[in-house]
Structure formats: C-alpha cells, structure tokens
Write a protein that holds these residues in place. Sequence first.
Motif, PDB file in Angstrom:
ATOM      1  N   GLU A 349       0.826  -1.201   0.000  1.00 46.58           N
ATOM      2  CA  GLU A 349       0.000   0.000   0.000  1.00 46.58           C
ATOM      3  C   GLU A 349       0.865   1.258   0.000  1.00 46.58           C
ATOM      4  OE1 GLU A 349      -3.228   2.450  -0.124  1.00 46.58           O
ATOM      5  OE2 GLU A 349      -3.105   0.282  -0.458  1.00 46.58           O
ATOM      6  N   ALA A 350       1.993   1.226   0.718  1.00 44.97           N
ATOM      7  CA  ALA A 350       2.870   2.397   0.739  1.00 44.97           C
ATOM      8  C   ALA A 350       3.438   2.685  -0.645  1.00 44.97           C
ATOM      9  CB  ALA A 350       3.996   2.177   1.756  1.00 44.97           C
ATOM     10  N   LEU A 351       3.876   1.649  -1.374  1.00 41.03           N
ATOM     11  CA  LEU A 351       4.392   1.859  -2.727  1.00 41.03           C
ATOM     12  C   LEU A 351       3.278   2.333  -3.672  1.00 41.03           C
ATOM     13  CD1 LEU A 351       6.795  -1.205  -3.115  1.00 41.03           C
ATOM     14  CD2 LEU A 351       7.383   1.179  -2.638  1.00 41.03           C
ATOM     15  N   THR A 352       2.081   1.804  -3.486  1.00 39.13           N
ATOM     16  CA  THR A 352       0.948   2.267  -4.298  1.00 39.13           C
ATOM     17  C   THR A 352       0.707   3.757  -4.082  1.00 39.13           C
ATOM     18  OG1 THR A 352      -0.075   0.082  -4.179  1.00 39.13           O
ATOM     19  CG2 THR A 352      -1.495   1.914  -4.804  1.00 39.13           C
ATOM     20  N   ASN A 353       0.803   4.214  -2.832  1.00 37.14           N
ATOM     21  CA  ASN A 353       0.612   5.637  -2.536  1.00 37.14           C
ATOM     22  C   ASN A 353       1.707   6.483  -3.193  1.00 37.14           C
ATOM     23  OD1 ASN A 353      -1.697   5.176  -1.056  1.00 37.14           O
ATOM     24  ND2 ASN A 353      -0.627   5.076   0.916  1.00 37.14           N
TER      25      ASN A 353
END
Length: 435
Positions: A349-353
């Motif tokens: 999720e952090a990389l997606t953000n």
Amino acid sequence: MSTTGAHVPDDGAGGQPRSGWWWWARRRSFFLDLTLAAVSAVECGFEGVTFAHKTGVAPAVCVLLGFLAGAALILRRRWPIAVVLLSIAVSPAQVGFVLSMVALYTLAASEVPRRITVSLAAMNGVASTLVAFVRFQDSLRNDNGRSMSLPVIAVTSVLLALGVTAPPVLLGLYVRARRRLVESLRERADGLERELELLAEKAAERAERARAEERTRIARDMHDVVAHRVSLMVVHAAALKAVALKDPAKASASAELLGDMGREALTELRQMLGVLRTAEVERVAPVPSSSVRLAAVVSDEPDGPCLDQLGELVEQSQAAGMTVEFTVEGEERPCGPRVEQTVYRVVQEALTNVHKHAAGAKAHVRLAYREVEIAVLVLNGPSDGTPATPLPSGGHGLIGMKERVTTHGGGFAAGPTPDGGFRVSALLPLAARPT
C-alpha cells in the motif's frame, strides 16, 4: 381504594391483588365474601336468640345486633384487624363462630405485621378460653349429679380454644407464605426473562459489530489485493501510450508486463472470492460466531503473500519506472503467516501511494528483523516534477494499514517528512496476538 391500616389480600388462591370492584380484585371474591357474611349473619342471629333467652334482653334486639355483627365479615379484606376485634368483642355473648374463624384466617393471610397477628390471635384464644370455661361451668351447674374439677375444666377450655383458634391462623399463615413464594418465583422468572432479553440484545449487538468488522476487513483485503495491481497497470498503460510509437520494443515489453500484472490481479481476486465463498458456505451451518470466523478466514488465507515476495513487489514498482531501494537488516527468520501478510500489505500500500501521489520520487523500503519484533519502513522523497498518472483514491489506505498493524498489537506511524516526502513505518511482534 386504600386507607391507612387497610389491606386487600388475595382471594384465597394466592393471586396478586388487582384493582377491581371496590376493594375486591375479582367478582368471585365479592360473591364469596357476600356468602360468608350471609352465613355468619344467620348464625349470629340464631345465637342472638339464645343469648336473649339467657339474659332477658328483647330477642329482636339481639337478633339485629347479631345479624349486623355477622354481616361485618364482608369487610374482612378491607379491614381485617377491625373484623377480628369485633369477633373478640362479641365472643362473651357466645356468638360469631364463623365470624371468628374466617376473620382469623383473613388476618393471618394478609400482609399485616406478624406481631399484630399473633397478638390478636392470642386475645381471641384467651376470650374463647374464658367463654368455654363459663359455658362448661353453666352446663355442669344445670346437670345435677355431674361434677368436674376446675383444672379439668380449664384444660378442656384451653384445648377447645386452641381448636378454634390455631387451625385458621396456621392455614392463613400457610397461604400467606405460599403467596409470597409464588410472588418471589414470579419476580425471579421476570428477572430471568429480562436478563435473557438483555443477553439477546447484547448478542445481537455483538453480531452486528462482528458483521461490521467483517465488512471492513473484506473491504480492506479487497483494496490491498486489487488496488496495487490495478495502479501499476494504469501506470504501465500510460507509459505504453507514451512509447508506443517511439520505442516499439519497449512498448512490447510494457504490454507483456501489463498482461502479467492483469493476470496476477485476476488470480489474487479469484483467490479472495474463493475464500469468501468458502466462508459463506460455513456461515450457512449453525456455527457460533460465524462472522468472526469469516473475518479470520479472510485474514488468514493460506495462499496469501509472504516476506519472500517483497523483492518481487519491489521489482514490479521498479518496472513501472519508480526508483526503489530495498534493504534487509538482521537475521531472516519466519514470523508467522499473519505477520508476514501484514508487513507485505503495508509495503504494497505504501508503494501504491507513492505511485499515486509522488510520481518520479525515489523510495526506500527497509525491513529489519529484531529479537522479538519485525520493523518495516517505507520512505520516499518529494516528486521530481514528473506528471502524475491520474489514479482514483478512496482515502482508506493509511487507515487500513493502521488497522492491520494494531490488530496484531503492533505500532504504526505515517506522515510527511521535512524534505517534502512521506514516511510509513510499522512495528509488529513476531508472535501475533490472537484476535
């Protein structure tokens, strides 16, 4: 109707007093008292005639007074003490046997304090003893040739008084105790019914909370499973459009990678839907806490991601054009499937953000194994000005990450850095706390 010192007992069957006709709870109670009062009035009237012959008083007066005294029994439920005192008062005239018996029973069965009941019963017993003693003496005096000693007369009088006093009092006390027992059992049953209703309401509330948690977890898992893949596909599609004419070879590679990501997204989505269908079948059976079981199944899917797949996750972001550095510190060791899935989803999720909000920014993923815990840090710098690919955002990514981490008793923090970047960190114990 109620006045001081008045009492409305039950109808003799242990029923609860209720508002009704005057002071009678039921119509049958009125007719019962009316019948008893009529019988008592007739008895006192006949005994009044005998008393008039003995004393020389006009028979009509004695009959009238006896009739009124006997008829007072109709007031036994309203004023039981007054009726007992009246029966004691007319006892010297040797009238009111039915009046005395019924009045004593009513007094003992009512809610009058027990000391008053005992006192009035003792007074009635003494009066009955004296009346019996006098009658025995008069009988022996009229029967020539018969003699009986005073002690024998006294003992006989006491036994006779006990015979007419004790039975109605004991019966009334029994009825009173039985009525109280029935009331106590009824109150206990009402209390148990109220407790069951409260328990049912609490169970319904717990079930509703479990369903809400289930929906939240399903939404979070669906978001984590699909959002990252779809976001990368959108980024690659935008890059493919830009290089399609300039670099056909790179466009072909991007198209192939885009297809692979689509297939992976479909595979993960199919796994998620399969878990939901399995959990739905289990919910059909009468198994308690089905909602909690469903949430646990969704959270602990056996084919979920693990820490060994973090490298592949980072490579996918690098293939999408992001500069990502991945480092691992400490001795690698298994952390449990639930912890590994949580760490993987946080990094995902952090990389997606970063793809969504900081196009062109450099990112650093750091995984650290410690003695009793595992830490993960995703840090990205500010965007380098590269135009961002428009991606939808539901605003639940950080909330979902925090919920995942805190569920296992870990700590989560996220926020901007002084240089304009963003920082996401999570710390989880190696042994996940049961939920």
